[in-house]
Design a protein around this motif. Structure first.
Motif, short mmCIF file in Angstrom:
data_model
loop_
_atom_site.label_atom_id
_atom_site.label_comp_id
_atom_site.label_asym_id
_atom_site.label_seq_id
_atom_site.Cartn_x
_atom_site.Cartn_y
_atom_site.Cartn_z
N THR A 1 37.65 42.62 49.36
CA THR A 1 37.29 41.75 48.30
C THR A 1 36.85 42.21 47.09
OG1 THR A 1 36.10 40.69 50.53
CG2 THR A 1 35.49 40.04 48.04
N GLU B 1 39.04 41.02 43.68
CA GLU B 1 38.15 40.41 42.65
C GLU B 1 38.23 41.31 41.58
OE1 GLU B 1 33.58 38.93 41.78
OE2 GLU B 1 34.26 39.95 43.61
N GLU C 1 40.18 40.01 38.03
CA GLU C 1 39.33 39.94 36.64
C GLU C 1 39.88 40.71 35.48
OE1 GLU C 1 35.49 41.25 37.87
OE2 GLU C 1 34.81 39.22 38.42
N LEU D 1 40.20 34.96 36.96
CA LEU D 1 39.12 34.58 37.95
C LEU D 1 37.97 34.10 36.76
CD1 LEU D 1 37.84 34.20 40.75
CD2 LEU D 1 37.14 36.36 40.44
N TRP E 1 33.98 32.35 46.10
CA TRP E 1 35.23 31.96 45.21
C TRP E 1 36.72 31.96 45.68
CZ3 TRP E 1 39.00 35.57 44.57
CH2 TRP E 1 38.60 37.04 44.83
#
Length: 599
Positions: A383, A387, A391, A396, A433
């Motif tokens: 995860t 993420e 980013e 995101l 998300w």
């Protein structure tokens, strides 16, 4: 007469095993009864109950070993049995819903079985005259003896039932299943337990006279002794083969120490298998005093340490690129164990090998206890990697993913891999998300991220991923009517690349035809054959699927025109209307309507 006596002794041993492990036998009876019910009713969602009974079987056997080694009173034995029952019930209520299959629960339950198996072997050796090596050897012999007898008995029962079915009267297939259930669920485990030596118990340590103690130890030494044939096998076949493979492995490592070794994980399975082999052979060779066995014990623990360290460091380096998966977690954890085992084998006397079992059980327990278990750690790692990658590429914002095709290929691979891992493990539903997209990640990946998924050499690296991973189904909402007026017959056909499809017979104008699939010249053909076994028409079904996958314009939904492929010759015309197509890693599956017109 000797044969009859041996048979009688073995039956007495089985009866003694039932008396020695009464709670285990009760769990085995319950397990066999559950299997019989499931065979008869063909019920679903039973995995939770099966696992619980199996946990009870293992726990009760270990409880008996603990009683024999440390306690004397029957009240203490009853308390240990009660504790095994309580832990079994606790397992049942803590493993979640009664869903038929859950991968994470299955792996964790398997680790529990492994820990209890090691405990079953190790507990009798705690502060006892019998070493862990001897107890392990005894269990090793018992396992393969049980396997041999089980295979022979199963084959015999199978042949008898086959003979009755062929010569006397029809036998329902469930009779075979019930028979094999009794053999595997009752006979095999009880037979194995009957080979478990009666170790010197706590009660016997205080009650036996010196003469009785000497006789007991003599009998015990006979039970844990090394058979001559097994000694020859280990000393003159397994140890030399392991030595040759070790030399090859060391040469490879020295040649590639500065090359791709540190980032290439293709050797991980081989190195892990090698480490397991060395550790198992070392423990078995600890009971042998031949020259080859002595040299093996002196040299190989020291050779094992650098090899395992190389493998562990290489695995850790791979985490920087791919994140931590549950598989790599166990590879690294095993590397830590094997390194510790190599050190302990090098510095401790042979009789202290039981410490290796303790280390193995502790590390195994760590791998299933949150929040440091393999699955929690891997979920967090994957995860965070996803993420962080999103980013870095401005993909995101809050809980929204912004499609972006103009990102480095390495980042596309990271996103593809992590999304695949999280969705395959059903972790996407728990990520705030990512949860809104969980139903779309598999089939609308490009719409969400802006590019089609690509993977590295361990996944599916492909510059044309549509041909490597594709799924679509027929959208009947736009044009639900399919004309069949030009055709003689319609056949609903299912094609699965990994299994043999049944032949389908059709009749046209009093002539019989057969439709089936068969591999010809390295290609899967859909064949229409007449009643004279002459081929009327043969088409490459996989080529049709690839044609649709490469030409369809809609995403995962096919119109009638896109899903239709027509072909004909002088004898017949075939029209295939695909209702679903699934192409994945050179695996082709499809369902379609086949319209046949005989000219």
């Amino acid at each position: 007469m000797k044969l009859v006596q041996k048979i009688q002794d073995k039956f007495q041993g089985i009866i003694q095993a039932c008396r020695r492990y009464p709670l285990t036998v009760v769990f085995l009876l319950a397990f066999a009864g559950l299997n019989a019910f499931l065979i008869q009713q063909e019920a679903e969602n039973y995995t939770r109950y099966v696992y619980s009974f199996l946990v009870g079987i293992f726990l009760s056997a270990v409880a008996q070993q603990i009683y024999e080694r440390f306690f004397e009173k029957n009240s203490q034995r009853i308390l240990l049995m009660f504790g095994a029952i309580i832990l079994t019930i606790a397992y049942y209520f803590t493993i979640g819903s009664a869903a038929d299959y859950d991968f994470e629960r299955t792996v964790k339950t398997g680790i529990i079985f492994f820990i209890l198996t090691i405990a079953f072997i190790w507990v009798p050796t705690i502060k006892n005259v019998v070493s862990f090596n001897e107890s392990y050897l005894s269990a090793f012999k018992a396992f393969f003896t049980t396997l041999l007898f089980t295979l022979v008995l199963s084959a015999g029962i199978g042949f008898i039932l086959l003979a009755v079915d062929q010569l006397l009267f029809s036998v329902n297939y469930k009779v075979n299943l019930h028979a094999f259930n009794l053999v595997l669920s009752l006979f095999a485990p009880i037979f194995f337990l009957s080979y478990t030596p009666l170790y010197l118990s706590k009660k016997e340590e205080s009650s036996l006279t010196p003469e009785e103690r000497t006789a007991k130890l003599k009998e015990l030494r006979s039970d844990v002794s090394v058979p001559k044939m097994f000694e020859l096998l280990i000393s003159y076949i397994i140890i030399p083969l392991t030595t040759i493979f070790t030399v090859i492995l060391l040469v490879y490592l020295l040649q590639n120490i500065t090359g791709d070794f540190w980032t290439n994980n293709l050797l991980e399975p081989m190195l892990v298998s090698y480490s397991i082999t060395v550790i198992v052979v070392y423990i078995l060779a600890s009971n042998i005093e031949t020259k080859s066995a002595i040299l093996f014990r002196r040299i190989f623990p020291k050779v094992l340490i650098p090899i395992v360290l190389f493998q562990t460091i290489a695995s850790v380096l791979r985490i920087q690129e791919t994140g931590l998966t549950y598989g790599r977690y166990y590879v690294i954890l095993f590397g830590i164990f094997a390194t510790i085992a190599g050190v302990l084998f090098s510095i401790l006397p042979i009789r202290k090998n039981g410490w290796v079992a303790v280390v193995l059980m502790v590390l195994s327990l760590i791998s299933i206890v949150p929040p440091i278990d393999a699955f929690t750690v891997s979920r967090v790692s994957q995860t965070n990697l996803l993420e962080r990658t999103l980013e870095q590429n401005q993909m995101l914002e809050g809980n929204s993913i912004i499609p972006n095709a103009d990102i480095p290929k390495e980042d596309k691979i990271k996103i593809s891999q992590t999304v695949y891992y999280l969705t395959s493990m059903d972790y996407d539903e728990d990520i705030e998300w990512l949860a809104p997209y969980n139903q779309l990640l598999s089939y609308q990946f490009e719409e969400i991220f802006g590019f089609q998924p690509i993977y590295d050499e361990n996944g599916f690296l492909n510059e044309q991923p549509v041909q490597d991973s594709y799924y679509a189904s027929l959208d009947l909402r736009g044009s639900p009517v399919i004309s069949i007026e030009e055709y003689d017959k319609m056949v609903i056909f299912s094609y699965y690349d990994s299994s043999i499809q049944p032949k389908i017979e059709v009749e046209v104008d009093d002539e019989r035809y057969t439709v089936y699939t068969e591999e010809m010249d390295g290609k899967e053909k859909l064949i229409l054959m007449d009643e004279s076994d002459e081929t009327v028409m043969s088409v490459d079904i996989q080529a049709f699927m690839e044609k649709i996958a490469s030409s369809s314009e809609t995403e995962n939904m096919l119109t009638i025109d896109e899903a239709t492929v027509k072909t004909e010759n002088e004898q017949a015309e075939l029209n295939l209307v695909f209702t679903s197509i699934n192409i994945y890693d050179n695996q082709y599956d499809a369902e379609f309507y086949l319209f046949i017109n005989i000219k």
